[in-house]
Structures are given as structure tokens and as C-alpha cells.
Write an enzyme that holds these catalytic residues in place. Sequence first.
Site, mmCIF file in Angstrom:
data_model
loop_
_atom_site.group_PDB
_atom_site.id
_atom_site.type_symbol
_atom_site.label_atom_id
_atom_site.label_comp_id
_atom_site.label_asym_id
_atom_site.label_seq_id
_atom_site.Cartn_x
_atom_site.Cartn_y
_atom_site.Cartn_z
ATOM 1 N N SER A 179 38.461 52.583 11.269
ATOM 2 C CA SER A 179 38.401 52.498 12.096
ATOM 3 C C SER A 179 38.531 50.531 13.217
ATOM 4 C CB SER A 179 37.583 53.214 13.342
ATOM 5 O OG SER A 179 35.814 52.662 12.870
ATOM 6 N N ASP A 180 39.150 50.432 13.934
ATOM 7 C CA ASP A 180 38.217 49.111 14.728
ATOM 8 C C ASP A 180 37.236 49.321 15.227
ATOM 9 O OD1 ASP A 180 38.632 46.491 14.901
ATOM 10 O OD2 ASP A 180 40.467 46.576 16.138
ATOM 11 N N HIS A 181 36.703 47.856 15.396
ATOM 12 C CA HIS A 181 35.075 47.735 16.121
ATOM 13 C C HIS A 181 34.774 49.107 17.105
ATOM 14 C CE1 HIS A 181 31.716 45.938 17.832
ATOM 15 N NE2 HIS A 181 31.601 45.525 16.277
ATOM 16 N N GLY A 182 34.146 50.247 16.772
ATOM 17 C CA GLY A 182 33.870 51.008 17.594
ATOM 18 C C GLY A 182 35.238 51.621 18.590
ATOM 19 N N ALA A 183 36.024 51.953 17.513
ATOM 20 C CA ALA A 183 36.729 52.912 18.072
ATOM 21 C C ALA A 183 36.526 54.171 18.667
ATOM 22 C CB ALA A 183 38.453 52.541 17.296
#
Length: 776
Positions: free
Chosen positions: A294-298
Site C-alpha cells: 500500500s502507499d503510506h497510510g492508505a
Amino acid sequence: MRMLSSLALAASLACAPMFAGAAPAATATAALPAPAGAPQADKQAFINDLVARMTTEEKIGQLRLISIGPEMPAKQLMQELAAGRVGGTFNSVNRAENRPLQEAAMRSRLKIPMFFAYDVVHGHRTVFPISLGLASSWDMAVVEKAARVSAIEASADSVDATFAPMVDISRDPRWGRTSEGFGEDPHLVSQCARASVRGFQGSSPANPDSVMAFVKHFALYGAVEGGRDYNTVDMSLQRMYQDYLPPYRAGLEAGAGGVMIALNSVNGQPATSNKWLLRDLLRKEWGFKGVTVSDHGAIDELLRHGVARNGREAAKLAIEAGVDMSMADSRYLEQLPSLVKSGEVPASILDEAVREVLGAKYDMGLFADPFRRIGKAADDPADVDAESRLHRAEARQIARKSLVLLENHNRTLPLKKAGTVAVIGPLADAPIDMMGSWSAGGKPKQSVTLLQGMRDALAGKGTVVTARGANITDDPRVVGYLNFLNWDNPEVVQDKRSAGDMIEEAVRVARGADTIVVAVGETRGMSHEASSRSSLGLPGSQQLLLRALKTTGKPLVVVLMNGRPLTINWEKENADAILETWYAGTEGGHAIADVLFGDENPSGKLPLTFPRSLGQLPSYYNAPRIGRPFTPGKAPNYTSQYFEEDYGPLYPFGYGLSYTTFSMSDVRLSGNKLSRGGRLTASVTVKNTGDRAGETVVQLYLQDVVASTIRPLKELKDFRKVMLAPGESRTIDFPIDEAMLKFYNAKLEYVAEPGDFNVQVGFDSAAVKEAGFRLE
């Protein structure tokens, strides 16, 4: 480089391709062949045995990708690693710091190694031009070389994987992340994707001097509505398959071991919870066998997207959709144990994700040698930022290739190495901005500014005088935004003098010079993630400076530094020369001076379109044909155009000047019919008609004249970069086959339909020579 043990060598040979399945794209290459050595079954047997011995908690731990820093203090991270509750980390690029983390992982029950990742996008210690600049070279050897050197430097700092290349197609330059990508065209971006993956991974991601590539952002991130970061994307499948998906697939075909998932939604579903995107398309249709992150905090953001009521639902949606690793959030750790225990998430789904993570580590060579990129403490560099660790010669040569000459009236350039040159502007002496966004381990103190480059070039031969002339902007709101994340060490430092006093000084300095070189554009923070713009012109303070300098009557050379196309209509009409330099990296100042003084003949070509105004957006050369097109020379009424301004872009895709001139013959075809499975050749003769050697890019476009669905005005299908001496001619042959004519029809069938096609060859997308043939 450390010598590989026999076990490590066997593991490196065992790396299998990450991509399986035939590629439908016309420009696609075949999947990489399986290397010799241990069969793929050995890898799977090893992973299956390991998974069978893992507890549920250990499995979930492997799915956690932790950001080093405030999100998890070092002491806590060591404890989590020793307990087997972390799969990898990112944002640490120091062998001395990473060694104890890997040692902690080796104290866990099963001794599963962790991996270290970082955003090595366009350089590591040595910063190369931003991706737009690399794409401007139209030279895949240049793109691959930048990635190869980046991998060598990053792996020497214990980095195992990079979140790159970024291959999002971008057609709205308001988007701040335009600077990270390779432009607007599916073919050019796909070629850059392949070259980057080859450079990062070398012959194998297990090599000690290679890093695993994670293609990003999957998918369609560059198509966010209005160019506003993190916004929605609503797109037909036909356009998606035809224009936006090919670069991701190209990177995977080249062997990229990972995929980073986009933050945007795709047709009403966040990419992070999009089963169609991550399972049906990526896994089943494309056959991808690598790891997704995932991207950051997605995952947490699924709550704000409004598709999950709470963290439990968010974790369930993400892992069911196919998100293997959770970056910088705690939802998997908190929710998966009970979700798996209750049966809401089948254990088989958890095991599937764990296998992909372990498989990536196997392919990085970490099971064979967890310290293969960390090495021994005795071998650690005494100074990680030491000058000796940089690759300045490569950075300078690559930066030279990235520069695009947009204007050169009356042969203002190249300048003579004599007399007095005034180097003016808020970006003339800006070492941090020269590096551009996502500059990894690069240090501003090691980057060469334009001012320094000009002084070095004129040393002992002429004089450089300088003045700031203006702040980058006089808007306090913009300055505050740009410094928000760096309030304790601001990147944008304002000169406290009045705008009038600064311009007065600049004009006085300029009047005493023979030529003015003025550096204007954007700070790197203005072309960055979350830095979408509602305007594309130069800030007002810089416009006032340029107008004042114009009144001196001295030759005015504008050096642009920016990470997106700008609307520079006044500059085009009033500057004597304009050189687009993007953000040119560690050796940018020297490279720009090399071009300004003629030590290098510029050969860059634009990888995207420069619009005249915001009203033209989105602006791209391969737009679909329409029923009422504007035709130059004919009445404009009731045609598709903006009546307040001239039709067409300010600078077209593929455009770029040289210090020499080139001519091109008419297009010659080897035949006027193409049979299924056959091939014909389009040929042109290119001649250097000027007085010095130079490179140009010969570009091949195809147009499907009549089809079952609307087709683009033209599509780039091939290109050649060629160096010619003065007076030299060369014939360039472009083979054309059925695959190059294929497209996705309304049923998403990948077909080449019979009928007429136009072959267009030129030095840019607008000025082309044309011939036709028919597909039988």
C-alpha cells in the site's frame, strides 16, 4: 563488491521472472527468461515449508512495512523485529543503523530477514535529473544508466528495494507529481519503465549491487481529476487499457518484483480496496507474481474514502483486494488476528500475502545472506556523504542529455566564454532546488548551482556578476505552505528587501553585462507530492523581474527550472533564448553551463506538451479525433477551439531545438500494403544541414484512418536518436508490423483492424512528413 558465497550465488541464480503471461500491448517485450540454476520449485518449496511453520502472528508481522522515525522509535522497532512482527522498513539509508535491525530480525524465532526500502527515484547519493528530465533525453541508455548508478549507490547503503520507477501517465500538469514521472505518452513512458527496471535490478534483484524495483502508483494516479493530488479517477476501461495501463505492465514485464498501489480511487473504488484492479487485472489477467504494498497510510484512508466503517472493515477490504504489505499503518496488526480467527478472512488469503512477501525477500537474496547489502561493520564508510561516493561524471553527462532548448533567436546561444555574464534570479544559486523532489540521500551542499557552474566555465576567461533580483514568490501563503513540513529548516528563505530594491539591483548589474542569464521557475517543493497548482505561470515576482531585465536591451537567456510544463507565453515572445533544465541534479549547474557555452549541443525533446493556458488542459498530442476539429487556415466558427487564443500547444510533445539544423526527406514505404503477420519499412533520410555535430530524435507516429471506435490523431510507435556530423546524412528505417497497429476496441479485444493507416515521421509530434499504406 563482496564476493558471493556458493549459497548466495545459487540463490541469485534461482531468481525467476516476476511476470507471467502474454503481453497484448503493441510495444510490449516478452517476459524475462528464467535464469539458469535452481528450479523455481525449490523457491516455492522453501517458502511453503516456512509458511507452514509460522504462527498467525508471525505471518501478520511479515505484512507490516514500517517507516523508520517518529512512527516507531528505534527501541520499539528492535523489539518488534525480534518478535518477528515486522516484514520491512523504509527511510533508513545507513548500514550502521540498519545492521542492528537485521540482527534483531535474526534473533526472531524463525530468523526471517527483513528488507530495507527507500524512494530512490532519480538518484541516491548522486542526484540525477528528475524523471521528466531523464525522459527528455529520449535515450534509454541514459535512463537505464541513471537507475543502475542509483542502485549501486543505494545498495551500498544497505537498501534492498526502491519505490520506483514512477510510471503514471500525466496529462494535466497542475498535478504536482508530474515531476516524478516520464510524461504523457504510453510508448515513451513504457520504454522508460523498462529501462529503469533493468537499471535498478541489473541481471537479478539478488545481486549485491542491485535493488528490487516497485513500479508505482498502480493505477491511474496521474489521471486524478483536475490535477489535484489524491483526487478521484473516473475513466472508461478502453482508455485505461489503451493509454494508462501499458507503462505499469511494461515495468512488470521487465521483471519488477513489486508494485506500489495508488492512493486514488478508480471508478468509484479506492485502489487499495479494488479487487478488480489488484486481483482480476494484476494477478489473473497479467499474471504478476510479485509483492504489492500500500502507499503510506492508505488502508486507514479507506475510512475517509467512505468504503469502510472502521479499521476492521478497512483491513478486511485491503487484504481481500490483494494488498500484501501495509505501509505505515497498524490496521493489519490490530485487526487481522481476530479476522482470521473468526474466519472472516480465510487463512488462505493471509498465507497468499505472506508467500508474496517471502518470495520478494527470496528474490532479493536475503534468505541466502540477510546482510548481503549491509556487509561487515569494518567495511562501513567513515563518511556516508563522502565526495568519493558520488558519480559526478555520470551525473553531468546525463544532465546534459536532459536539457531542452525551446527558443534560440538569432543564435543567441551558445554564449562565448568571454566578457561579462550576469547570472540573475531566485533559482540561480539554489542548491536544494537543483536536486528536485524525492532526492533520496542527496545533499544540497554537494549540488552544483547554475551560478557555480557559470563561474567554473568562465574561470580565467570572463566575468560573472550576480543578483537575486526577486524572491521565488512574494505570496506569504505559498511560502508558508512550502515551508510547512520544514519549519525548523525552511527550504524557501525570503530576501527581506523590497521587490523594488531587488529588481533595481538586478537591472543595475545586468546593464554592466554583455548577456543576462536568468534562472526562474519553481522551487522543488512547488513540483512535489501534494503540490498541485491552480495556475501554471511564473509567480508574479519573477514575471516583474523578467520584464525589468528586458528593458536593458541586453540578450536575455531564460533558464527554466521546474517540474511541470509552464505557460510561458510572454517569455516565448520576449526572451532571446529559453533552455528548459527541469531539476538537473547534483551536477546540474555544470551541465547547464556546458550547454549554454556550447560544450554540449542540446538534444533533449519534450516528453509532454506545454499548453498556452490553463484553458487548454488537459493538453496532450494523441487526443481522440472529433467531428468538428479546428483546421488551420479555415474558418474557426463551430469548430473545437478556444476563440481567445491561438490553436494548439505552446510547445508540442517531442519538441526541442539544437545548435545545428536538420532536414528530413519525404517518407518512403517499402510497400503500400501490409499483410497479416507481415512487415513493411518506413524510411527517411535525415541530414545535418548546420555547421556543427548534433543529435536529434526521429519520431515515428501512426494514425488509424478509419476504425470501429474513435482513434487518436496520432500515436508514437517508435523513435531513433541519431548523431550526425555537419553535412552528414543517414537513412533511418522503421519496421512496421501488425502488432504496432493493435488497439483495444469497444469489447476490450486487442485487435488490428483492416484499413488505411498514415505513417508520420518528424522531429516532433506537430511537424511531420506523411505516407500511407493499407492493412489487408
